[in-house]
Design an enzyme around this catalytic site. Structure first.
Site, PDB file in Angstrom:
ATOM      1  N   PHE A  26      31.045   2.393  55.988  1.00 27.24           N
ATOM      2  CA  PHE A  26      30.872   1.002  56.405  1.00 27.24           C
ATOM      3  C   PHE A  26      31.785   0.134  55.532  1.00 27.24           C
ATOM      4  CE2 PHE A  26      26.888   3.085  57.516  1.00 27.24           C
ATOM      5  CZ  PHE A  26      26.666   2.647  58.817  1.00 27.24           C
ATOM      6  N   LEU A  39      25.201   5.416  49.462  1.00 26.17           N
ATOM      7  CA  LEU A  39      23.758   5.313  49.656  1.00 26.17           C
ATOM      8  C   LEU A  39      23.307   6.536  50.443  1.00 26.17           C
ATOM      9  CD1 LEU A  39      23.226   1.555  50.646  1.00 26.17           C
ATOM     10  CD2 LEU A  39      22.756   2.623  48.447  1.00 26.17           C
ATOM     11  N   TYR A  69      14.659   7.046  56.672  1.00 29.04           N
ATOM     12  CA  TYR A  69      13.948   8.312  56.853  1.00 29.04           C
ATOM     13  C   TYR A  69      12.581   8.201  56.192  1.00 29.04           C
ATOM     14  CZ  TYR A  69      18.486  10.257  58.140  1.00 29.04           C
ATOM     15  OH  TYR A  69      19.680  10.507  58.753  1.00 29.04           O
ATOM     16  N   PHE A  90      30.010   0.107  51.516  1.00 28.11           N
ATOM     17  CA  PHE A  90      29.321   1.341  51.114  1.00 28.11           C
ATOM     18  C   PHE A  90      29.488   2.412  52.183  1.00 28.11           C
ATOM     19  CE2 PHE A  90      26.103  -0.455  53.884  1.00 28.11           C
ATOM     20  CZ  PHE A  90      25.456   0.646  54.433  1.00 28.11           C
ATOM     21  N   GLU A 147      27.280   5.792  53.838  1.00 28.42           N
ATOM     22  CA  GLU A 147      25.989   6.481  53.910  1.00 28.42           C
ATOM     23  C   GLU A 147      26.223   7.993  53.994  1.00 28.42           C
ATOM     24  OE1 GLU A 147      22.099   7.011  56.838  1.00 28.42           O
ATOM     25  OE2 GLU A 147      23.899   5.991  57.547  1.00 28.42           O
ATOM     26  N   ILE A 148      25.604   8.723  53.094  1.00 24.64           N
ATOM     27  CA  ILE A 148      25.641  10.193  53.148  1.00 24.64           C
ATOM     28  C   ILE A 148      24.460  10.660  53.983  1.00 24.64           C
ATOM     29  CG2 ILE A 148      25.433  12.312  51.797  1.00 24.64           C
ATOM     30  CD1 ILE A 148      26.888  10.914  49.545  1.00 24.64           C
ATOM     31  N   VAL A 149      24.765  11.389  55.053  1.00 28.00           N
ATOM     32  CA  VAL A 149      23.728  11.776  56.016  1.00 28.00           C
ATOM     33  C   VAL A 149      23.210  13.186  55.740  1.00 28.00           C
ATOM     34  CG1 VAL A 149      23.169  11.972  58.470  1.00 28.00           C
ATOM     35  CG2 VAL A 149      24.887  10.326  57.715  1.00 28.00           C
ATOM     36  N   CYS A 201      24.002  16.917  53.453  1.00 33.30           N
ATOM     37  CA  CYS A 201      24.734  17.565  52.370  1.00 33.30           C
ATOM     38  C   CYS A 201      24.123  18.948  52.169  1.00 33.30           C
ATOM     39  CB  CYS A 201      24.655  16.744  51.081  1.00 33.30           C
ATOM     40  SG  CYS A 201      25.473  17.515  49.675  1.00 33.30           S
ATOM     41  N   TYR A 205      13.462  17.692  47.769  1.00 34.72           N
ATOM     42  CA  TYR A 205      14.241  18.828  47.297  1.00 34.72           C
ATOM     43  C   TYR A 205      15.660  18.425  46.879  1.00 34.72           C
ATOM     44  CZ  TYR A 205      10.452  21.311  49.622  1.00 34.72           C
ATOM     45  OH  TYR A 205       9.219  21.747  50.007  1.00 34.72           O
ATOM     46  N   ALA A 206      16.113  17.274  47.347  1.00 32.98           N
ATOM     47  CA  ALA A 206      17.500  16.869  47.089  1.00 32.98           C
ATOM     48  C   ALA A 206      17.628  15.853  45.964  1.00 32.98           C
ATOM     49  CB  ALA A 206      18.113  16.292  48.367  1.00 32.98           C
ATOM     50  N   LYS A 261      27.171  28.064  42.559  1.00 34.78           N
ATOM     51  CA  LYS A 261      28.545  28.336  42.151  1.00 34.78           C
ATOM     52  C   LYS A 261      29.300  27.051  41.837  1.00 34.78           C
ATOM     53  CE  LYS A 261      29.007  32.641  44.823  1.00 34.78           C
ATOM     54  NZ  LYS A 261      29.797  33.355  45.853  1.00 34.78           N
ATOM     55  N   GLY A 262      28.589  25.927  41.841  1.00 32.89           N
ATOM     56  CA  GLY A 262      29.241  24.662  41.540  1.00 32.89           C
ATOM     57  C   GLY A 262      29.901  24.015  42.740  1.00 32.89           C
ATOM     58  N   TYR A 263      29.724  24.595  43.950  1.00 29.90           N
ATOM     59  CA  TYR A 263      30.368  24.041  45.127  1.00 29.90           C
ATOM     60  C   TYR A 263      29.826  22.647  45.460  1.00 29.90           C
ATOM     61  CZ  TYR A 263      32.256  28.719  46.096  1.00 29.90           C
ATOM     62  OH  TYR A 263      32.926  29.907  46.027  1.00 29.90           O
ATOM     63  N   GLY A 264      28.499  22.460  45.293  1.00 28.36           N
ATOM     64  CA  GLY A 264      27.898  21.158  45.621  1.00 28.36           C
ATOM     65  C   GLY A 264      28.474  20.036  44.775  1.00 28.36           C
ATOM     66  N   ILE A 309      21.979   1.342  57.445  1.00 35.25           N
ATOM     67  CA  ILE A 309      21.661   2.703  57.039  1.00 35.25           C
ATOM     68  C   ILE A 309      20.434   3.201  57.779  1.00 35.25           C
ATOM     69  CG2 ILE A 309      20.244   1.963  55.087  1.00 35.25           C
ATOM     70  CD1 ILE A 309      21.330   4.381  53.543  1.00 35.25           C
ATOM     71  N   GLN A 347      25.436  29.369  47.076  1.00 37.39           N
ATOM     72  CA  GLN A 347      24.936  28.339  46.174  1.00 37.39           C
ATOM     73  C   GLN A 347      25.019  28.806  44.720  1.00 37.39           C
ATOM     74  OE1 GLN A 347      21.056  27.171  47.546  1.00 37.39           O
ATOM     75  NE2 GLN A 347      21.818  26.329  49.465  1.00 37.39           N
TER      76      GLN A 347
END
Length: 777
Positions: A510, A553, A587, A515, A517-519, A521, A559-560, A530-533, A584, A528
């Protein structure tokens, strides 16, 4: 060789010193039998070479053609009185008669060896060595049951026989000479070690090198199965190719182990991936099975190496051996600057740039009524310009010329201490960054459009992203994931490994609101840890800095939250509410988190920069210590009953640069002190990072905590002490608070959430203490 040449017979003992292979035709590969066969041949050669010259001539005469006048065609002297079996060496050693006639041509032994009269002892001993090799191969030919192996033995027998007749050196006649494939097995394994383990510290890398040497040693002494045995086991395999390699292996590697007249090569140096593929699966299975069976016989220092580390090493190597895209078998896998090896990449892509893929050269794929768009291509990353000359100098700043001088001493990457990926001090994205540099993984920002032609590759990647998100986010409806991934207003930073999608971050920008928006990930489960995230998020940050959007945002579920906190997100939203309300997606049951970006930080290299900064500080401290290093006598005043002394009176303390800390105001009024401390404690307890310290640590949640921490403290205990008027001075209050932070850092590793909370809360606490005037600012 049917009994000895096959893989089914096993291999030398793992980890044993001085592995000895089985002799050809010896009928087994047990270590003792192999060692005995090899030793017997060596002993016979030594005995023969130490014999008197007449005895040597007799032995060579058997394999020498007759030189008598009249063009005699006899190709070897044969005694008319053959020795008894077994030969009585002592009686015959001096009984050699050069006038004794040959049973075949009647010419004397001397007529067969006239060409050896002026030959040196060294040359005669060489020929005698060939003689014994010929006799050994003659035995092998008669004992061998496998037709292919028998044929090779007979060919080598004739070759050596001819070498004795002509007094030449045995030269194998082949269409091609070693090496038969490049890179060799040895080079490939070395490349594998560099490719997968070069980032490890020297001690751990040494362990990997030991495993690699052990594996290469096993191959060098491994008994290949015969072509007929392999046809029965793998009927659809390339039989002709394997037979050619098997013949080469016998001629250049196996037989020369015992017939040292033939030039010998190591299997791992002249063969490559093709041979390794043909033996690896069976070899790996038998090595591990043998290790399990003989674990009690292994030396203690080798047990862990073989039973724990070797299986994992073989599994990782197996993936590279059978992978069609592994770079370790490439001729372009060359030595890097630090002595390691890295694959060379062609093209002008920066190793840490996210590619925006437009793919306008791919074929049409009408899977969806969408056209893929990815906007303009990313420009090369511009270096960040630091205006050092314009910055006002601050008292205590380190002069730039000194920093440059120190920098010059640590420009060599090898000078910077490496951290293990398992170390508490290693960066989360270290392994991922190395993999990207080597071309193992790639990052692309892809999206969907309705006004450009479709692209097959990106369509497949979007489908892959939809699958990853659906699998890793089971609570999210698949239809909803599909709609957003293919929505033209959304883009996805995709992580590609071996041509397939293994993770990504779906987002919507936007620009007018300032900003993104991360929808979604997610990284696929088997890739997992392995530092990829972390590396994904760092690339996304740099991508947005390029597009001048400095705020993220996202709504994070339970969990995240931990992941986003590690990436710099917090519940303290910097974007004004009016900017994102109505834009945005909301949820239910999720927590809104935000992250503010710093445009001067190169996020994908940030951990490397910090590592280098730490090394600079370390070097500066070492220089300072070298300048002021002086040993002072110990303090003796305490023996005289002195209880305490001013810090500044300690000899040498001021030379280190120490300065007295300004003293704060001690509140004399107990009520005023109580009120001030209560306010500060309430602020601390309300802070977002205070949650780990609210109550005493429970033994069930942290086993062994009270064995490590002798003086525990928490905010609840401090509240009770404050209420009971325990804190009669500010120093008591500050000491208890400081103990909370010190205990936390002592028990938890630096990368833990608790450790970071302690640092942030400590900083906040001292800010409040200064605001209250209890210590000087």
């Amino acid at each position: 060789m049917a009994d000895s040449g096959g893989i089914q017979q096993g291999s030398p003992a793992i980890g044993a010193a001085g592995l000895v292979p089985a002799a050809p035709g010896a009928g087994g590969t047990e270590g003792s039998g192999a060692a005995g066969g090899s030793a017997r041949i060596a002993v016979k050669k030594a005995q023969l070479r130490s014999s008197p010259r007449p005895k040597k001539l007799e032995k060579l005469g058997v394999y020498s053609s007759c030189k008598a006048e009249g063009a005699c065609k006899c190709n070897g002297w044969k005694s008319q009185n053959p020795p008894p079996t077994p030969p009585q060496t002592d009686q015959q050693s001096n009984a050699v008669n050069l006038q004794e006639p040959c049973r075949s041509c009647s010419h004397t032994l001397g007529d067969h060896v006239t060409h050896l009269e002026n030959v040196s002892e060294e040359e005669m001993n060489r020929l005698l060595g060939i003689v014994l090799d010929v006799e050994y191969l003659y035995t092998c030919v008669h004992k061998e049951e496998d037709a292919d192996t028998k044929q090779v033995y007979f060919s080598l027998f004739k070759l050596l026989r001819k070498s004795i007749l002509q007094m030449g050196k045995p030269m194998l006649e082949a269409q091609e000479s070693p090496p038969f494939e490049k890179p060799s097995i040895e080079q490939g394994v070395n490349n594998f070690v560099q490719y997968k383990f070069s980032h490890l510290p020297s001690k751990e890398r040494q362990t990997i090198m030991e495993l690699a040497k052990m594996f290469l040693n096993q191959i060098n002494y491994w008994q290949l199965e015969t072509p007929s045995q392999r046809r029965q086991r793998v009927p659809n395999d390339d039989a002709a190719g394997y037979k050619a390699n098997y013949t080469r292996w016998l001629c250049y590697c196996n037989v020369p182990q015992f017939c040292d007249s033939l030039p010998r090569y190591e299997t791992t140096q002249i063969f490559g991936r093709t041979l390794l593929r043909s033996v690896f699966t069976v070899m790996r299975k038998q090595l591990l099975e043998q290790a399990r069976q003989e674990k009690d016989k292994l030396p203690p220092e080798k047990r862990t190496l073989i039973l724990t580390h070797f299986p994992k090493f073989l599994s990782m190597l197996e993936e590279e051996v059978y992978s069609h895209s592994s770079p370790i078998w490439s001729q372009d896998f060359l030595a890097g600057a630090a002595g390691g090896q890295i694959p060379i990449h062609t093209g002008n892509t920066h190793p840490h740039s996210v590619k925006e893929t437009d793919g306008d050269d791919d074929e049409y794929l009408p899977l969806y009524p969408y056209v893929l768009l990815v906007g303009e291509k990313r420009k090369p990353t511009e270096p960040l310009h630091h205006e050092e000359n314009k910055r006002p100098r601050v008292v205590g700043d380190i002069p730039m010329d000194l920093i440059n001088e120190v920098m010059a001493t640590i420009t060599d990457p090898a000078a910077i201490p490496e951290t293990s990926l398992l170390s508490a001090h290693s960066a989360r994205d270290e392994a991922a960054r190395l993999e990207e540099r080597r071309g193992v993984i790639e990052f692309h920002v892809i999206g969907n459009s309705l006004n450009q032609k479709p692209n097959k590759r990106i369509l497949m990647w979007l489908v892959g992203l939809q699958n990853v998100f659906s699998h890793q986010l089971p609570r999210m409806p698949k239809e909803y994931i599909t709609r957003l991934v293919f929505d033209p207003k959304h883009k996805t930073l995709s992580l590609i490994k071996d041509g397939r999608v293994i993770g990504g971050i779906c987002f919507r920008m936007f620009p007018s609101q300032g900003f993104t928006e991360i929808v979604f990930c997610a990284v696929t489960s088997n890739e997992q840890v392995k530092g990829y995230g972390t590396h994904l998020m760092n690339h996304l940050k740099e991508y947005h800095i390029k597009h001048e959007i400095l705020n993220f945002l996202t709504y994070a579920d339970e969990y995240a939250i931990g992941y986003f906190k590690k990436q710099g997100f917090s519940k303290d939203i910097k974007v004004p509410k009016a900017k994102y309300v109505g834009y945005i997606k909301d949820y239910e049951g999720a927590t809104l988190m935000g992250c503010e970006l710093n445009p001067s930080i190169p996020y994908t290299e940030f951990s490397v920069i910090i590592k280098k900064q730490k090394e600079i500080i370390k070097k500066l401290i070492e220089r300072k210590q070298a300048q002021i290093r002086k040993v002072y006598p110990g303090l003796s005043c305490f023996k005289d009953g002195v209880r305490q002394i001013p810090i500044e009176s300690i000899p040498g303390i001021r030379e280190t640069g120490w300065k007295p800390v300004g003293k704060g105001k001690e509140l004399k009024d107990p009520d005023q002190l109580y009120s001030t401390l209560k306010t500060i404690l309430q602020h601390v307890k309300s802070h977002q990072n205070a949650w780990p310290f609210m109550e005493p640590v429970k033994k069930t949640e942290a086993p062994g905590y009270y064995q490590v921490i002798r003086f525990p403290m928490d905010l609840k205990t401090m509240s009770e002490r404050l209420k009971s008027r325990y804190y009669t001075t500010r120093k008591l209050f500050m000491a208890d608070m400081q103990r909370i932070f010190t205990n936390c850092r002592e028990y938890n590793p630096p990368e833990s959430e608790y450790y970071k909370c302690a640092n942030l809360l400590e900083k906040f606490f001292y800010t409040k203490i200064k605001e209250a005037g209890l210590i000087e600012k």
